[in-house]
Design a protein around this motif. Structure first.
Motif, PDB file in Angstrom:
ATOM      1  N   ASP A 142      30.893  80.942  87.792  1.00 23.44           N
ATOM      2  CA  ASP A 142      29.826  80.127  86.972  1.00 23.44           C
ATOM      3  C   ASP A 142      30.280  79.412  86.044  1.00 23.44           C
ATOM      4  O   ASP A 142      30.581  79.757  84.710  1.00 23.44           O
ATOM      5  N   ILE A 143      31.037  78.043  86.274  1.00 18.63           N
ATOM      6  CA  ILE A 143      31.737  77.307  85.354  1.00 18.63           C
ATOM      7  C   ILE A 143      30.690  76.921  84.196  1.00 18.63           C
ATOM      8  O   ILE A 143      31.124  76.608  82.877  1.00 18.63           O
ATOM      9  N   GLN A 144      29.501  76.597  84.502  1.00 23.59           N
ATOM     10  CA  GLN A 144      28.437  76.259  83.618  1.00 23.59           C
ATOM     11  C   GLN A 144      28.252  77.217  82.426  1.00 23.59           C
ATOM     12  O   GLN A 144      28.283  76.810  81.215  1.00 23.59           O
ATOM     13  N   ALA A 145      27.883  78.775  82.912  1.00 25.09           N
ATOM     14  CA  ALA A 145      27.828  79.513  81.975  1.00 25.09           C
ATOM     15  C   ALA A 145      29.150  79.691  80.823  1.00 25.09           C
ATOM     16  O   ALA A 145      29.295  80.062  79.821  1.00 25.09           O
ATOM     17  N   ILE A 146      30.176  79.725  81.783  1.00 24.29           N
ATOM     18  CA  ILE A 146      31.823  80.085  81.240  1.00 24.29           C
ATOM     19  C   ILE A 146      31.842  79.040  80.374  1.00 24.29           C
ATOM     20  O   ILE A 146      32.492  79.261  79.196  1.00 24.29           O
ATOM     21  N   GLY A 147      31.830  77.631  80.660  1.00 24.34           N
ATOM     22  CA  GLY A 147      32.052  76.516  79.950  1.00 24.34           C
ATOM     23  C   GLY A 147      31.269  76.549  78.501  1.00 24.34           C
ATOM     24  O   GLY A 147      31.854  75.894  77.492  1.00 24.34           O
ATOM     25  N   ALA A 148      30.036  77.268  78.727  1.00 22.01           N
ATOM     26  CA  ALA A 148      28.996  77.178  77.396  1.00 22.01           C
ATOM     27  C   ALA A 148      29.853  78.323  76.334  1.00 22.01           C
ATOM     28  O   ALA A 148      29.895  77.971  75.208  1.00 22.01           O
ATOM     29  N   VAL A 149      30.331  79.329  76.914  1.00 21.67           N
ATOM     30  CA  VAL A 149      30.962  80.317  76.107  1.00 21.67           C
ATOM     31  C   VAL A 149      32.171  80.015  75.410  1.00 21.67           C
ATOM     32  O   VAL A 149      32.652  79.691  74.265  1.00 21.67           O
ATOM     33  N   VAL A 150      33.054  78.756  76.496  1.00 19.88           N
ATOM     34  CA  VAL A 150      34.346  78.499  75.643  1.00 19.88           C
ATOM     35  C   VAL A 150      33.986  77.544  74.655  1.00 19.88           C
ATOM     36  O   VAL A 150      34.736  77.575  73.708  1.00 19.88           O
ATOM     37  N   ARG A 151      32.990  76.793  74.774  1.00 22.39           N
ATOM     38  CA  ARG A 151      32.460  75.660  73.886  1.00 22.39           C
ATOM     39  C   ARG A 151      32.556  76.487  72.537  1.00 22.39           C
ATOM     40  O   ARG A 151      32.782  76.033  71.339  1.00 22.39           O
ATOM     41  N   GLU A 152      31.472  77.678  72.505  1.00 25.38           N
ATOM     42  CA  GLU A 152      31.137  78.389  71.662  1.00 25.38           C
ATOM     43  C   GLU A 152      32.424  78.946  70.758  1.00 25.38           C
ATOM     44  O   GLU A 152      32.350  78.979  69.628  1.00 25.38           O
ATOM     45  N   LEU A 153      33.235  79.228  71.662  1.00 28.04           N
ATOM     46  CA  LEU A 153      34.466  79.713  71.088  1.00 28.04           C
ATOM     47  C   LEU A 153      35.400  78.737  70.348  1.00 28.04           C
ATOM     48  O   LEU A 153      36.440  79.000  69.641  1.00 28.04           O
ATOM     49  N   GLY A 154      35.358  77.557  70.909  1.00 23.94           N
ATOM     50  CA  GLY A 154      36.006  76.308  70.329  1.00 23.94           C
ATOM     51  C   GLY A 154      37.500  76.224  70.695  1.00 23.94           C
ATOM     52  O   GLY A 154      38.368  75.668  70.183  1.00 23.94           O
ATOM     53  N   VAL A 155      37.798  77.102  72.002  1.00 22.72           N
ATOM     54  CA  VAL A 155      39.369  77.024  72.660  1.00 22.72           C
ATOM     55  C   VAL A 155      39.143  76.102  73.537  1.00 22.72           C
ATOM     56  O   VAL A 155      38.096  75.418  74.112  1.00 22.72           O
ATOM     57  N   LEU A 156      40.453  75.742  74.135  1.00 21.86           N
ATOM     58  CA  LEU A 156      40.549  74.765  75.157  1.00 21.86           C
ATOM     59  C   LEU A 156      40.166  75.528  76.444  1.00 21.86           C
ATOM     60  O   LEU A 156      40.370  76.524  76.525  1.00 21.86           O
ATOM     61  N   PHE A 157      39.459  74.620  77.409  1.00 27.08           N
ATOM     62  CA  PHE A 157      39.331  74.964  78.559  1.00 27.08           C
ATOM     63  C   PHE A 157      39.805  74.168  79.787  1.00 27.08           C
ATOM     64  O   PHE A 157      39.794  72.897  79.885  1.00 27.08           O
ATOM     65  N   LEU A 158      40.847  74.888  80.685  1.00 26.30           N
ATOM     66  CA  LEU A 158      41.661  74.315  81.487  1.00 26.30           C
ATOM     67  C   LEU A 158      41.055  74.841  82.909  1.00 26.30           C
ATOM     68  O   LEU A 158      41.056  75.979  83.114  1.00 26.30           O
TER      69      LEU A 158
END
Ligand SMILES: *Cc1c(COP(=O)(O)O)cnc(C)c1O
Length: 368
Positions: free
Chosen positions: A143-159
């Protein structure tokens, strides 16, 4: 031979013909038009305004490019793995000196966004989350949508390795996030192997400016400066680019949503078909079942490799076996790119004929 493996995938005749056109100067005007058009079309399919580059390599080259352009040796990365391709992404990062913080899941499971949040917060200094969008070895879509939201909140790079996802499965990159997103021509793009495509965000460029891993052929700065002149830094696979251009034109005519909807229908048909035949899917929760590849446990007592061979012998259909520790245990049906319901119905029909020959009694009226 009908290819029902998760890449290379079948290529429409128009696309094959496009690839047979004469060579042109890759520093000339004709090439400039093609690369501009292909890049713009890909940006539409990625739903992104990010920079996007076409690289001459298979998907693995794009995975390496993703890593060496954004990371430095010693950088801590959370490597999320739900199967073989997650392992590959991890191995590449490790080879270039990243410090791997693994987050691994059992085969058949997707990654849990809460686990990712916890893992990144549990220690200081994690720079990036690396993940596979669609795990081709297990037929599971994260679920890249949900995971992407978490990564954005964490402020780290998303590869993101979306090699067998984007193009066939919804992944609006600007909306869901993805600092580098990679795919390859021979998966959902109805083109032969030889090209990979990567998008890179503003945050990705910031990381690039500081990244110290060795790189030369893969350097996104070179790709950027050449694309400004509608060129690629090195001689590209021109023939594959012709084909990719044609494939994208056909996908555009069909429409982004329609392409996704077709994959959803085809995926559901495959899953319903194999279940009706009495077989089990590898994916544990069908909400995460991939609409581009289905991994299946053969019935008790039926050898997966023998089943693949029998389908080939009976109907000239090529299925895929398992990878890594799943080799010999499962088989996989690829259903991405140029594929219709009728194409995958043939696979189900073939299995219905072949399974009894391997000593398995198919449930009555299965797969109809
Ligand atoms: C196919 C694939 C790759 C890349 O494989 P190549 O053979 O190098 O093109 C990477 N990740 C996933 C998820 C894939 O399906």
């Amino acid at each position: 031979m009908e290819l029902r493996i998760p890449g290379p995938t079948p290529v429409p005749p128009e696309v094959l013909q496009a690839g047979a056109q004469p060579m042109i100067n890759h520093r000339g005007k004709e090439f400039a038009e093609i690369i501009q058009r292909v890049t713009a079309r890909l940006q539409k399919f990625f739903c992104t305004k990010n920079d996007l580059y076409v690289l001459t390599c298979s998907g693995t080259g794009a995975m390496e490019a993703t890593i060496v352009n954004t990371l430095s040796p010693g950088d801590k990365v959370l490597a999320v793995t739900i199967g073989e391709f997650g392992e590959r992404f991890t191995d590449i990062a490790k080879a270039f000196g990243a410090e791997i913080i693994p987050l691994k899941y059992e085969h058949g499971l997707p990654a849990d966004p809460d686990d990712i949040r916890k893992a990144v917060r549990s220690q200081s200094g994690i720079k990036a989350v690396m993940i596979t969008h669609n795990e081709t070895s297990t037929g599971v879509t994260n679920d890249i949508q949900a995971i992407g939201a978490v990564v954005r909140e964490l402020g780290v790079l998303f590869l993101v390795d979306s090699v067998s996802g984007i193009g066939s499965l919804p992944y609006p990159v600007d909306e869901w996030g993805g600092d580098v997103v990679a795919t390859a021509s021979q998966k959902g793009w109805m083109a032969p192997p030889g090209l990979a495509m990567v998008s890179i965000s503003a945050k990705g460029w910031e990381a690039h400016a500081a990244a110290k891993m060795p790189r030369s052929y893969w350097d996104f700065s070179a790709a950027k400066s050449y694309l400004a002149r509608n060129q690629t830094p090195w001689t590209p696979a021109v023939s594959v680019l012709y084909s990719l251009d044609k494939g994208l034109e056909m996908m555009e005519q069909e429409g982004l949503d329609q392409v996704h909807a077709r994959h959803a229908r085809v995926g559901a048909l495959v899953r319903d078909g194999v279940r009706a035949l009495g077989m089990k899917l590898l994916v544990k929760d069908e909400r995460y079942a991939s609409n581009t590849v289905t991994a299946v446990w053969p019935p008790e007592g039926v050898d997966a490799n023998k089943l693949v061979q029998a389908v080939r012998a009976e109907n000239d259909i090529e299925l895929a076996g398992g990878q890594g520790s799943l080799a010999g245990k499962i088989f996989r049906v690829g259903h991405l790119g140029w594929v219709t319901e009728a194409d995958v119905q043939k696979v189900i029909d073939s299995l219905r004929v072949v399974l009894p020959k391997l000593g398995y009694k198919v449930p009555a009226a299965a797969g109809r």
